[in-house]
Scaffold this motif. Structure first.
Motif, PDB file in Angstrom:
ATOM      1  N   ARG A 111      25.292 -11.994 -12.615  1.00  0.00           N
ATOM      2  CA  ARG A 111      24.227 -11.409 -12.845  1.00  0.00           C
ATOM      3  C   ARG A 111      24.745  -9.985 -13.598  1.00  0.00           C
ATOM      4  O   ARG A 111      23.971  -9.183 -14.252  1.00  0.00           O
ATOM      5  N   THR A 112      25.965  -9.338 -13.335  1.00  0.00           N
ATOM      6  CA  THR A 112      26.438  -8.536 -14.298  1.00  0.00           C
ATOM      7  C   THR A 112      28.051  -8.654 -14.375  1.00  0.00           C
ATOM      8  O   THR A 112      28.614  -9.489 -13.685  1.00  0.00           O
ATOM      9  N   ILE A 113      28.585  -8.387 -15.398  1.00  0.00           N
ATOM     10  CA  ILE A 113      29.785  -8.524 -15.748  1.00  0.00           C
ATOM     11  C   ILE A 113      30.448  -7.246 -16.020  1.00  0.00           C
ATOM     12  O   ILE A 113      31.247  -7.099 -16.950  1.00  0.00           O
ATOM     13  N   SER A 114      30.108  -6.128 -15.391  1.00  0.00           N
ATOM     14  CA  SER A 114      30.455  -4.713 -15.951  1.00  0.00           C
ATOM     15  C   SER A 114      31.997  -4.457 -15.457  1.00  0.00           C
ATOM     16  O   SER A 114      32.458  -3.730 -16.063  1.00  0.00           O
ATOM     17  N   SER A 115      32.402  -5.301 -14.700  1.00  0.00           N
ATOM     18  CA  SER A 115      33.726  -5.001 -14.229  1.00  0.00           C
ATOM     19  C   SER A 115      34.707  -5.900 -15.054  1.00  0.00           C
ATOM     20  O   SER A 115      35.993  -5.812 -14.718  1.00  0.00           O
ATOM     21  N   TYR A 116      34.164  -6.603 -15.950  1.00  0.00           N
ATOM     22  CA  TYR A 116      35.034  -7.567 -16.663  1.00  0.00           C
ATOM     23  C   TYR A 116      35.314  -7.060 -18.128  1.00  0.00           C
ATOM     24  O   TYR A 116      34.819  -6.040 -18.619  1.00  0.00           O
ATOM     25  N   THR A 117      36.359  -7.632 -18.621  1.00  0.00           N
ATOM     26  CA  THR A 117      37.095  -7.571 -19.971  1.00  0.00           C
ATOM     27  C   THR A 117      36.289  -8.809 -20.593  1.00  0.00           C
ATOM     28  O   THR A 117      36.784  -9.998 -20.105  1.00  0.00           O
ATOM     29  N   MET A 118      35.710  -8.989 -21.773  1.00  0.00           N
ATOM     30  CA  MET A 118      35.454 -10.187 -22.271  1.00  0.00           C
ATOM     31  C   MET A 118      36.385 -10.290 -23.795  1.00  0.00           C
ATOM     32  O   MET A 118      36.175  -9.106 -24.364  1.00  0.00           O
ATOM     33  N   GLY A 119      36.571 -11.490 -24.218  1.00  0.00           N
ATOM     34  CA  GLY A 119      37.176 -11.567 -25.412  1.00  0.00           C
ATOM     35  C   GLY A 119      36.970 -12.619 -26.274  1.00  0.00           C
ATOM     36  O   GLY A 119      36.127 -13.600 -25.809  1.00  0.00           O
ATOM     37  N   TRP A 120      37.291 -12.955 -27.492  1.00  0.00           N
ATOM     38  CA  TRP A 120      37.273 -14.015 -28.289  1.00  0.00           C
ATOM     39  C   TRP A 120      38.707 -14.352 -28.748  1.00  0.00           C
ATOM     40  O   TRP A 120      39.402 -13.770 -29.084  1.00  0.00           O
ATOM     41  N   PHE A 121      38.959 -15.689 -28.451  1.00  0.00           N
ATOM     42  CA  PHE A 121      40.029 -16.280 -29.361  1.00  0.00           C
ATOM     43  C   PHE A 121      39.664 -17.245 -30.349  1.00  0.00           C
ATOM     44  O   PHE A 121      38.460 -17.691 -30.310  1.00  0.00           O
ATOM     45  N   ARG A 122      40.431 -17.554 -31.290  1.00  0.00           N
ATOM     46  CA  ARG A 122      40.294 -18.847 -32.249  1.00  0.00           C
ATOM     47  C   ARG A 122      41.389 -19.795 -32.387  1.00  0.00           C
ATOM     48  O   ARG A 122      42.721 -19.171 -32.148  1.00  0.00           O
ATOM     49  N   GLN A 123      41.113 -20.806 -32.599  1.00  0.00           N
ATOM     50  CA  GLN A 123      41.987 -21.753 -32.942  1.00  0.00           C
ATOM     51  C   GLN A 123      41.731 -22.691 -33.952  1.00  0.00           C
ATOM     52  O   GLN A 123      40.818 -23.515 -34.182  1.00  0.00           O
ATOM     53  N   ALA A 124      42.541 -22.751 -35.060  1.00  0.00           N
ATOM     54  CA  ALA A 124      42.364 -23.419 -36.227  1.00  0.00           C
ATOM     55  C   ALA A 124      43.197 -24.889 -36.202  1.00  0.00           C
ATOM     56  O   ALA A 124      44.073 -24.738 -35.511  1.00  0.00           O
ATOM     57  N   THR A 125      42.539 -25.706 -36.653  1.00  0.00           N
ATOM     58  CA  THR A 125      43.604 -27.212 -36.906  1.00  0.00           C
ATOM     59  C   THR A 125      44.725 -27.175 -37.236  1.00  0.00           C
ATOM     60  O   THR A 125      45.247 -26.332 -38.245  1.00  0.00           O
ATOM     61  N   GLY A 126      45.733 -27.450 -36.243  1.00  0.00           N
ATOM     62  CA  GLY A 126      47.097 -27.321 -36.457  1.00  0.00           C
ATOM     63  C   GLY A 126      48.001 -26.282 -36.144  1.00  0.00           C
ATOM     64  O   GLY A 126      49.133 -25.984 -36.397  1.00  0.00           O
ATOM     65  N   LYS A 127      47.157 -25.189 -35.858  1.00  0.00           N
ATOM     66  CA  LYS A 127      47.739 -23.691 -35.687  1.00  0.00           C
ATOM     67  C   LYS A 127      47.671 -23.350 -34.159  1.00  0.00           C
ATOM     68  O   LYS A 127      46.767 -24.104 -33.312  1.00  0.00           O
TER      69      LYS A 127
END
Length: 123
Positions: A27-43
């Motif tokens: 219901r809430t994520i106010s205490s959270y840290t949110m992030g994005w990661f990525r993965q390219a093929t072969g990396k």
């Protein structure tokens, strides 16, 4: 842990834009840290951006700084990643992630993950 569901992504030409979103099951994520990661093929997996939901403080990888913007909505249950001026080297599977409390930028510090969404940038 929190369940995360991503949407967005797709195919775009170089220089174009895309928007990704990540909805949390809590219901809430106010205490959270949110992030994005990525993965390219072969990396290796690469940190992209992170935001403290409570404070709004953000950090970006140098490779995306000035082009990508991470944000969260006022209900604090969804985070977004706006990708502008995309380059072919941005092509990857993008995954959102969450952790409690303090900001971290290392994958192993996050314990909740979305399923990943493909972003493909054509030249």
């Amino acid at each position: 842990q929190v369940q995360l569901v991503e949407s967005g992504g797709g195919l775009v030409q170089s220089g174009g834009s895309l928007s990704l979103s990540c909805a949390a099951s809590r219901r809430t994520i106010s205490s959270y840290t949110m992030g994005w990661f990525r993965q390219a093929t072969g990396k290796d997996d690469e940190f992209v951006a992170v935001i403290s939901v409570r404070s709004g403080i953000t950090y970006y990888a140098d490779s995306v700084k000035g082009r990508f913007t991470i944000s969260r909505d006022n209900t604090k249950t969804t985070e977004y990643l706006q990708l502008n001026r995309l380059k072919p080297e941005d092509t990857a599977v993008y995954s959102c992630a969450a952790r409690r409390e303090s900001i971290k930028t290392t994958r192993t510090d996050f314990n909740s993950w979305g399923q990943g969404t493909q972003v493909t940038v054509s030249s």
